[in-house]
Motif scaffolding. Structure first.
Motif, PDB file in Angstrom:
ATOM      1  N   ALA A  19       0.851  -1.184   0.000  1.00  0.00           N
ATOM      2  CA  ALA A  19       0.000   0.000   0.000  1.00  0.00           C
ATOM      3  C   ALA A  19       0.889   1.237   0.000  1.00  0.00           C
ATOM      4  O   ALA A  19       2.092   1.150   0.265  1.00  0.00           O
ATOM      5  N   GLY A  20       0.274   2.353  -0.287  1.00  0.00           N
ATOM      6  CA  GLY A  20       1.036   3.590  -0.314  1.00  0.00           C
ATOM      7  C   GLY A  20       0.214   4.766   0.142  1.00  0.00           C
ATOM      8  O   GLY A  20      -0.975   4.647   0.465  1.00  0.00           O
ATOM      9  N   LYS A  21       0.891   5.897   0.172  1.00  0.00           N
ATOM     10  CA  LYS A  21       0.260   7.161   0.509  1.00  0.00           C
ATOM     11  C   LYS A  21       0.746   8.192  -0.499  1.00  0.00           C
ATOM     12  O   LYS A  21       1.949   8.314  -0.740  1.00  0.00           O
ATOM     13  N   VAL A  22      -0.204   8.896  -1.099  1.00  0.00           N
ATOM     14  CA  VAL A  22       0.126   9.966  -2.036  1.00  0.00           C
ATOM     15  C   VAL A  22      -0.134  11.295  -1.336  1.00  0.00           C
ATOM     16  O   VAL A  22      -1.197  11.491  -0.735  1.00  0.00           O
ATOM     17  N   THR A  23       0.845  12.175  -1.382  1.00  0.00           N
ATOM     18  CA  THR A  23       0.739  13.481  -0.746  1.00  0.00           C
ATOM     19  C   THR A  23       0.702  14.556  -1.818  1.00  0.00           C
ATOM     20  O   THR A  23       1.558  14.585  -2.709  1.00  0.00           O
ATOM     21  N   ASP A  33      -4.446   7.563   1.102  1.00  0.00           N
ATOM     22  CA  ASP A  33      -4.059   6.162   0.969  1.00  0.00           C
ATOM     23  C   ASP A  33      -4.384   5.645  -0.426  1.00  0.00           C
ATOM     24  O   ASP A  33      -5.422   5.987  -1.009  1.00  0.00           O
ATOM     25  N   VAL A  34      -3.486   4.803  -0.954  1.00  0.00           N
ATOM     26  CA  VAL A  34      -3.683   4.127  -2.237  1.00  0.00           C
ATOM     27  C   VAL A  34      -3.291   2.661  -2.072  1.00  0.00           C
ATOM     28  O   VAL A  34      -2.434   2.330  -1.246  1.00  0.00           O
ATOM     29  N   SER A  35      -3.951   1.801  -2.847  1.00  0.00           N
ATOM     30  CA  SER A  35      -3.597   0.381  -2.841  1.00  0.00           C
ATOM     31  C   SER A  35      -4.101  -0.257  -4.124  1.00  0.00           C
ATOM     32  O   SER A  35      -4.958   0.310  -4.810  1.00  0.00           O
ATOM     33  N   GLY A  45     -12.462   3.644   0.797  1.00  0.00           N
ATOM     34  CA  GLY A  45     -11.943   4.827   1.479  1.00  0.00           C
ATOM     35  C   GLY A  45     -10.565   5.265   1.017  1.00  0.00           C
ATOM     36  O   GLY A  45      -9.953   6.130   1.636  1.00  0.00           O
ATOM     37  N   LYS A  46     -10.078   4.656  -0.064  1.00  0.00           N
ATOM     38  CA  LYS A  46      -8.762   5.021  -0.605  1.00  0.00           C
ATOM     39  C   LYS A  46      -8.949   5.574  -2.009  1.00  0.00           C
ATOM     40  O   LYS A  46      -9.966   5.352  -2.649  1.00  0.00           O
ATOM     41  N   THR A  47      -7.951   6.276  -2.491  1.00  0.00           N
ATOM     42  CA  THR A  47      -8.018   6.831  -3.833  1.00  0.00           C
ATOM     43  C   THR A  47      -7.217   5.962  -4.798  1.00  0.00           C
ATOM     44  O   THR A  47      -6.662   4.926  -4.416  1.00  0.00           O
ATOM     45  N   SER A  48      -7.159   6.383  -6.048  1.00  0.00           N
ATOM     46  CA  SER A  48      -6.406   5.656  -7.075  1.00  0.00           C
ATOM     47  C   SER A  48      -5.884   6.656  -8.099  1.00  0.00           C
ATOM     48  O   SER A  48      -6.381   7.786  -8.179  1.00  0.00           O
ATOM     49  N   PRO A  49      -4.910   6.242  -8.902  1.00  0.00           N
ATOM     50  CA  PRO A  49      -4.458   7.142  -9.969  1.00  0.00           C
ATOM     51  C   PRO A  49      -5.608   7.568 -10.882  1.00  0.00           C
ATOM     52  O   PRO A  49      -5.669   8.720 -11.311  1.00  0.00           O
ATOM     53  N   GLU A  50      -6.555   6.643 -11.124  1.00  0.00           N
ATOM     54  CA  GLU A  50      -7.662   6.970 -12.020  1.00  0.00           C
ATOM     55  C   GLU A  50      -8.600   8.014 -11.426  1.00  0.00           C
ATOM     56  O   GLU A  50      -9.106   8.888 -12.128  1.00  0.00           O
ATOM     57  N   GLU A  51      -8.827   7.946 -10.115  1.00  0.00           N
ATOM     58  CA  GLU A  51      -9.663   8.959  -9.476  1.00  0.00           C
ATOM     59  C   GLU A  51      -8.977  10.318  -9.526  1.00  0.00           C
ATOM     60  O   GLU A  51      -9.624  11.354  -9.748  1.00  0.00           O
ATOM     61  N   LEU A  52      -7.672  10.323  -9.336  1.00  0.00           N
ATOM     62  CA  LEU A  52      -6.934  11.583  -9.404  1.00  0.00           C
ATOM     63  C   LEU A  52      -6.943  12.145 -10.824  1.00  0.00           C
ATOM     64  O   LEU A  52      -7.059  13.360 -11.020  1.00  0.00           O
ATOM     65  N   ILE A  53      -6.862  11.268 -11.839  1.00  0.00           N
ATOM     66  CA  ILE A  53      -6.976  11.714 -13.230  1.00  0.00           C
ATOM     67  C   ILE A  53      -8.377  12.262 -13.481  1.00  0.00           C
ATOM     68  O   ILE A  53      -8.545  13.289 -14.150  1.00  0.00           O
ATOM     69  N   GLU A  86     -12.175   4.764 -16.771  1.00  0.00           N
ATOM     70  CA  GLU A  86     -12.286   3.299 -16.717  1.00  0.00           C
ATOM     71  C   GLU A  86     -10.901   2.669 -16.742  1.00  0.00           C
ATOM     72  O   GLU A  86     -10.089   2.981 -17.612  1.00  0.00           O
ATOM     73  N   PHE A  87     -10.659   1.797 -15.768  1.00  0.00           N
ATOM     74  CA  PHE A  87      -9.378   1.096 -15.648  1.00  0.00           C
ATOM     75  C   PHE A  87      -9.631  -0.405 -15.711  1.00  0.00           C
ATOM     76  O   PHE A  87     -10.489  -0.918 -14.997  1.00  0.00           O
ATOM     77  N   THR A  88      -8.902  -1.098 -16.568  1.00  0.00           N
ATOM     78  CA  THR A  88      -8.986  -2.545 -16.677  1.00  0.00           C
ATOM     79  C   THR A  88      -7.629  -3.122 -16.295  1.00  0.00           C
ATOM     80  O   THR A  88      -6.637  -2.854 -16.991  1.00  0.00           O
ATOM     81  N   PRO A  89      -7.552  -3.892 -15.203  1.00  0.00           N
ATOM     82  CA  PRO A  89      -6.274  -4.489 -14.818  1.00  0.00           C
ATOM     83  C   PRO A  89      -5.687  -5.298 -15.981  1.00  0.00           C
ATOM     84  O   PRO A  89      -6.392  -6.025 -16.666  1.00  0.00           O
ATOM     85  N   GLY A  90      -4.410  -5.117 -16.201  1.00  0.00           N
ATOM     86  CA  GLY A  90      -3.720  -5.805 -17.285  1.00  0.00           C
ATOM     87  C   GLY A  90      -3.759  -5.066 -18.604  1.00  0.00           C
ATOM     88  O   GLY A  90      -2.991  -5.349 -19.502  1.00  0.00           O
ATOM     89  N   THR A  91      -4.676  -4.109 -18.717  1.00  0.00           N
ATOM     90  CA  THR A  91      -4.801  -3.319 -19.945  1.00  0.00           C
ATOM     91  C   THR A  91      -4.463  -1.861 -19.694  1.00  0.00           C
ATOM     92  O   THR A  91      -3.750  -1.240 -20.452  1.00  0.00           O
TER      93      THR A  91
END
Length: 141
Positions: A19-23, A33-35, A45-53, A86-91
């Motif tokens: 897991a990580g934390k983005v500041t 928090d990101v994971s 309750g965590k974010t993601s690169p896609e939510e930030l985009i 939209e994020f597809t794991p592996g793609t």
């Protein structure tokens, strides 16, 4: 004058178990928090690169669109824009859908949509995401 914005991520462990934390360094707005599960399953309750985009794209598009409407002589009373990434794991990121609704006095829906399309094309975040399919659903509220 160019500006630079900075965010820093500290990641511990493997992709799937770690897991990580983005500041958000530049604004000082916080650390989030990101994971992998938050990215590929439910956010929990965590974010993601896609939510930030999505946040970056919806705000950038709204700025570009509000400017285009003002330059047209029909400034918006209000705009509400959402971005679904939209994020597809592996793609990876497989598409982005922008949805915008606006209150604009003296403007017909056809012109509203045309100016929204121009904003989508001219938005710096859209340009940074060139190669990704970006769709737009625009209408007056």
């Amino acid at each position: 004058m160019a500006t630079t914005r900075t965010a820093t991520t500290v990641w511990e462990g493997t992709l799937f178990e770690g897991a990580g934390k983005v500041t958000l360094e530049s604004s000082g707005l916080g650390t989030y928090d990101v994971s992998w599960p938050a990215r590929s399953e439910e956010p929990g309750g965590k974010t993601s690169p896609e939510e930030l985009i999505a946040a970056a794209h919806s705000s950038c598009f709204s700025m570009a669109f509000s400017n285009g409407l003002a330059e047209n002589g029909t400034p918006a009373t209000s705009l509400q824009t959402s971005a679904e990434v939209e994020f597809t794991p592996g793609t990876g990121i497989t598409g982005i859908k922008l949805t915008t609704r606006g209150v604009v006095e003296g403007l017909d829906n056809e012109t509203f949509v045309s100016l929204a399309e121009a904003a989508k094309a001219g938005c710096p975040v859209s340009q940074a995401l060139a190669g990704t399919t970006i769709t737009l659903d625009a209408a007056l509220a």
